[in-house]
Design a protein around this motif. Structure first.
Motif, PDB file in Angstrom:
ATOM      1  N   HIS A  93     -43.315 -44.307 -75.591  1.00  0.00           N
ATOM      2  CA  HIS A  93     -43.413 -43.411 -76.745  1.00  0.00           C
ATOM      3  C   HIS A  93     -43.049 -41.977 -76.345  1.00  0.00           C
ATOM      4  O   HIS A  93     -42.304 -41.297 -77.061  1.00  0.00           O
ATOM      5  N   ASP A  94     -43.582 -41.519 -75.201  1.00  0.00           N
ATOM      6  CA  ASP A  94     -43.274 -40.168 -74.727  1.00  0.00           C
ATOM      7  C   ASP A  94     -41.782 -40.012 -74.441  1.00  0.00           C
ATOM      8  O   ASP A  94     -41.183 -38.981 -74.739  1.00  0.00           O
ATOM      9  N   GLN A  95     -41.192 -41.034 -73.856  1.00  0.00           N
ATOM     10  CA  GLN A  95     -39.757 -40.985 -73.555  1.00  0.00           C
ATOM     11  C   GLN A  95     -38.932 -40.929 -74.844  1.00  0.00           C
ATOM     12  O   GLN A  95     -37.961 -40.166 -74.929  1.00  0.00           O
ATOM     13  N   MET A  96     -39.317 -41.707 -75.842  1.00  0.00           N
ATOM     14  CA  MET A  96     -38.598 -41.699 -77.124  1.00  0.00           C
ATOM     15  C   MET A  96     -38.746 -40.332 -77.797  1.00  0.00           C
ATOM     16  O   MET A  96     -37.790 -39.819 -78.382  1.00  0.00           O
ATOM     17  N   GLN A  97     -39.928 -39.743 -77.717  1.00  0.00           N
ATOM     18  CA  GLN A  97     -40.150 -38.411 -78.281  1.00  0.00           C
ATOM     19  C   GLN A  97     -39.261 -37.392 -77.581  1.00  0.00           C
ATOM     20  O   GLN A  97     -38.649 -36.538 -78.224  1.00  0.00           O
ATOM     21  N   SER A  98     -39.174 -37.487 -76.280  1.00  0.00           N
ATOM     22  CA  SER A  98     -38.322 -36.581 -75.506  1.00  0.00           C
ATOM     23  C   SER A  98     -36.854 -36.750 -75.893  1.00  0.00           C
ATOM     24  O   SER A  98     -36.122 -35.753 -76.032  1.00  0.00           O
ATOM     25  N   ILE A  99     -36.422 -37.977 -76.109  1.00  0.00           N
ATOM     26  CA  ILE A  99     -35.037 -38.241 -76.523  1.00  0.00           C
ATOM     27  C   ILE A  99     -34.777 -37.623 -77.892  1.00  0.00           C
ATOM     28  O   ILE A  99     -33.729 -37.006 -78.122  1.00  0.00           O
TER      29      ILE A  99
END
Length: 137
Positions: A93-99
């Motif tokens: 989820h954090d990675q998708m938010q960063s993307i």
């Protein structure tokens, strides 16, 4: 500076080269010993260079120690590079938010680029008009 994955690939390639160099060092400089009572050491041919260049035991062991330290150092560098890769400490989820945030930044930057290109074109038109008016006189 290259990205982390390229650095990691290069470090792994260098580690493989070090493994091969270590193998060839040991293969070339070991002492000739038999493993069992029925083993024999083949006589070397006089018209060919020796296959084994035996080193004194202390020199051979010092070389092995140095090569082992080099391998350990390279392996530690690889571990550091792996630990510094993005995403190991972040959830999906954090990675998708960063993307998504990066995509938004990219969209803003693209709009700014388009505005700059438009402004450049306008300046070029004005410059062309100015140059044409100067030629007339």
């Amino acid at each position: 500076m290259s990205d982390r994955l390229s650095q990691l690939q290069e470090a792994v390639d260098q580690l493989m080269e070090q493994f091969i160099a270590t193998y060839f060092y040991i293969d070339r400089h070991h002492d000739l010993k038999t493993f069992g009572p029925k083993d024999t050491i083949a006589p070397s041919k006089t018209d060919q260079p020796p296959e084994v260049d035996t080193l004194p035991p202390d020199v051979f062991q010092a070389g092995q120690l140095e090569l082992a330290r080099d391998l350990i150092t390279r392996e530690q560098q690889i571990e550091y590079l792996i630990s510094s890769l993005p995403g190991l400490d972040n959830s999906e989820h954090d990675q998708m938010q960063s993307i998504k945030e990066l995509e938004e930044e990219l969209t803003v930057a693209e709009k700014q680029r388009q505005e700059a290109v438009k402004e450049k074109d306008e300046v070029l038109v004005k410059l062309d008009q100015t140059l044409r008016s100067i030629r007339r006189y």
